[in-house]
Design a protein around this motif. Structure first.
Motif, short mmCIF file in Angstrom:
data_model
loop_
_atom_site.label_atom_id
_atom_site.label_comp_id
_atom_site.label_asym_id
_atom_site.label_seq_id
_atom_site.Cartn_x
_atom_site.Cartn_y
_atom_site.Cartn_z
N LEU A 159 -10.11 10.24 -0.35
CA LEU A 159 -9.49 10.70 0.89
C LEU A 159 -10.28 10.30 2.12
O LEU A 159 -9.71 9.98 3.18
CB LEU A 159 -9.31 12.23 0.85
CG LEU A 159 -8.24 12.76 -0.13
CD1 LEU A 159 -8.30 14.28 -0.16
CD2 LEU A 159 -6.86 12.27 0.29
N ASP A 160 -11.60 10.31 2.02
CA ASP A 160 -12.42 10.02 3.19
C ASP A 160 -12.38 8.55 3.58
O ASP A 160 -12.79 8.21 4.69
CB ASP A 160 -13.88 10.44 2.92
CG ASP A 160 -14.00 11.94 2.73
OD1 ASP A 160 -13.12 12.66 3.25
OD2 ASP A 160 -14.97 12.38 2.08
N SER A 161 -11.95 7.69 2.69
CA SER A 161 -11.97 6.26 3.01
C SER A 161 -10.56 5.68 3.15
O SER A 161 -10.38 4.47 3.18
CB SER A 161 -12.73 5.50 1.91
OG SER A 161 -12.10 5.68 0.66
N GLU A 162 -9.54 6.56 3.23
CA GLU A 162 -8.18 6.06 3.36
C GLU A 162 -7.92 5.51 4.76
O GLU A 162 -8.54 5.92 5.75
CB GLU A 162 -7.18 7.18 3.07
CG GLU A 162 -7.04 7.53 1.60
CD GLU A 162 -5.96 8.56 1.38
OE1 GLU A 162 -5.58 8.75 0.23
OE2 GLU A 162 -5.53 9.18 2.38
N ILE A 163 -6.99 4.59 4.83
CA ILE A 163 -6.53 4.05 6.11
C ILE A 163 -5.29 4.82 6.53
O ILE A 163 -4.33 4.92 5.76
CB ILE A 163 -6.24 2.55 6.02
CG1 ILE A 163 -7.54 1.79 5.74
CG2 ILE A 163 -5.56 2.04 7.27
CD1 ILE A 163 -7.35 0.30 5.62
N GLY A 164 -5.31 5.34 7.74
CA GLY A 164 -4.16 6.08 8.26
C GLY A 164 -3.64 5.46 9.54
O GLY A 164 -4.05 4.37 9.96
N LEU A 182 -12.13 0.64 4.26
CA LEU A 182 -11.44 0.18 3.06
C LEU A 182 -12.39 -0.62 2.21
O LEU A 182 -13.00 -1.57 2.70
CB LEU A 182 -10.21 -0.67 3.44
CG LEU A 182 -9.51 -1.39 2.28
CD1 LEU A 182 -8.91 -0.36 1.33
CD2 LEU A 182 -8.45 -2.34 2.80
N GLY A 222 -10.80 4.63 -4.88
CA GLY A 222 -10.59 5.16 -3.54
C GLY A 222 -10.96 6.62 -3.39
O GLY A 222 -11.51 7.24 -4.28
N THR A 267 -6.32 4.68 12.26
CA THR A 267 -7.41 3.76 11.95
C THR A 267 -7.38 2.57 12.91
O THR A 267 -6.34 1.94 13.11
CB THR A 267 -7.30 3.25 10.50
OG1 THR A 267 -7.31 4.38 9.62
CG2 THR A 267 -8.45 2.32 10.17
N GLY A 318 -11.75 4.83 9.69
CA GLY A 318 -11.69 4.78 8.26
C GLY A 318 -12.29 3.50 7.73
O GLY A 318 -12.56 2.56 8.47
#
Length: 494
Positions: free
Chosen positions: A12-17, A3, A10, A20, A1
């Motif tokens: 969904l494709d660049s969120e930190i989960g 940030l 922001g 990551t 991901g």
């Protein structure tokens, strides 16, 4: 991901989960003009738009990236990769400002050495290089507000201490005091109208052509081009007004929902696009509006209070003209698409057009949704002509020491002849000895021939140096009657 710290929107494709393991930090700087325009056009505000819309130097992007990487290392246990990719093709030029001790003394009134000035500025992270002609100062990147010598002197004063700056008296000669005659004359007009019981209002100068067209009955809309706003914020405020009366009529209609009567006036500009030039002609106008009950209820009154009519507004205008000591004022009946036929007057001063006065057309009253019984009276006057003709001071005459002679005169004239024209003929014939004329009776029918009417007047004769005798009054009266017969074919009523 990944940030992006440059924005907060922001995706969904660049969120930190939880999965990551690698984070790419991007720190960017934006042109503040472009940010403000885009945010305003999209009506989308964000913290980043708020900050960058006020100007951020591009050099601050690298500091932000370093700080964010250090926080990830310290708080999240991350490992910072070596190297930075910096795309900075067009860095802004940092200004170099020349500052001399003489300029500091001229603007701030304090005498400081170059070393002291340089030390103050270096404490604020300015780069200072001494030269033969003074100090060459380069402001730090984060000080985008520093543009010239005056800004540097302000910084020196701040470090020196405002409380230590000397208080000096003005050494130059005071400029001559000039009044504002136009504003003073406007205030005189306002005071007169307020004393007559009217209330001043201030309305929007923006309107719509369709709303102003509601004032016109039986004709097309105003064909003169309007000045239209490019960035309208309301559908009701799109163009600069052509008529001050339309603005005050709208206010009067709103007041009619909450009050039994209203008496309003406004002084403001209308905006007419000229044939030449970019800017419109701003023409000052005075608008009046009356309606509702003539007076409130009183426990001793047996009859219902009457409603304001054409002659109430006529009296307000004539009272204003009298208090301004204007000569040559006249009214004549004429048709106008805003006013009711037969209850409209065209006003002039020495033949120059002043404005219109009358009872609003019933269709206009209905369009603006007035909520009370009785007529609505309106007027719009050329304020510039009114101010130009008013006299700065009044001339008074002594109270006569000799008695006046009063008599009545009844005339039969054509119905088409206004009473004002009869009064004008009598004034010219009577001269200075005829001091007052009052119309007290108008009668038609009965013994009066068709197409005619009877006008009865109180005439007052008075001299300032002697007591008038019957033969003196008879001579003046005979001259008046002859002039009326020759000019207006008027006959004495038997």
């Amino acid at each position: 991901g990944a940030l992006s710290l440059g924005g907060v929107m922001g995706g969904l494709d660049s969120e930190i989960g939880d999965e990551t393991t690698a984070v790419l930090l991007e720190a960017a700087a934006w042109d503040y003009i472009n940010i403000r325009r885009t945010s305003g056009a999209l009506k989308l505000s964000s913290e980043a738009a708020f900050r960058f819309g006020r100007g951020v130097h591009p050099s601050q992007a690298l500091l932000g990236a370093r700080r964010a990487a250090e926080l990830l290392r310290r708080l999240a246990g991350g490992t910072v990769a070596e190297g930075i990719v910096d795309y900075y093709p067009n860095p802004p030029q940092t200004p170099t400002i020349l500052l001399t001790t003489g300029e500091v003394e001229r603007l701030a009134g304090i005498t400081l050495a170059e070393d002291e000035i340089a030390e103050y500025l270096r404490r604020l992270e300015f780069d200072v290089v001494a030269g033969g002609d003074g100090l060459h100062v380069i402001p730090p990147d984060h000080r985008l507000d520093i543009e010239g010598t005056h800004d540097l002197v302000e910084e020196v004063c701040r470090m020196y201490g405002y409380d230590r700056l000397p208080a000096t008296e003005i050494a130059d000669v005071l400029p001559p005091q000039r009044g504002n005659p136009e504003l003073e004359r406007e205030e005189v007009i306002k005071d007169i109208l307020v004393k007559q019981g009217l209330q001043e209002v201030i309305t929007y100068r923006l309107t719509t052509p369709e709303k102003e067209a509601q004032l016109l009955v039986g004709t097309g809309p105003d064909e003169r081009p309007y000045i239209v706003l490019a960035n309208t914020i309301s559908a009701d405020r799109v163009a600069l007004r052509h008529s001050l009366l339309a603005s005050i009529v709208e206010t009067g209609a709103n007041n009619s929902r909450h009050a039994d009567s209203f008496a309003l006036f406004e002084i403001g500009q209308v905006y007419i696009l000229g044939e030449e030039g970019i800017l419109p002609d701003e023409l000052p106008r005075l608008a009046l509006l009356l309606g509702g009950e003539r007076e409130g209820e009183f426990w001793q009154d047996q009859a219902e209070p009457g409603t304001l009519d054409f002659y109430d507004l006529k009296g307000v205008v004539e009272g204003l003209i009298d208090d301004l000591h204007i000569d040559g004022f006249a009214m004549e009946p004429e048709a106008h698409p805003t006013f009711r036929p037969g209850r409209t007057a065209r006003m002039t001063i020495h033949g120059r057009f002043l404005g219109w006065l009358g009872e609003l057309h019933p269709a206009v009253v209905e369009r603006f949704d007035f909520r009370h019984e009785g007529p609505v009276l309106g007027a719009e006057l050329d304020l510039a002509l009114l101010q130009a003709k008013m006299k700065p001071a009044a001339r008074f005459t002594e109270i006569p020491a000799y008695p006046a002679v009063r008599e009545d005169l009844a005339l039969i004239v054509d119905k088409s002849i206004p009473a004002a024209e009869v009064v004008d003929v009598m004034n010219r014939a009577g001269g200075s000895l005829l001091t007052r004329i009052e119309l007290f009776d108008v009668f038609e029918g009965g013994s009066i021939p068709p197409g005619k009417r009877s006008l009865a007047f109180h005439l007052t004769y008075q001299a300032s140096d002697k007591t008038l005798k019957d033969k003196d009054v008879a001579k003046i009266r005979g001259k008046i009657v002859r002039q009326l017969e020759n000019t207006l074919s008027a006959k004495l009523r038997g």
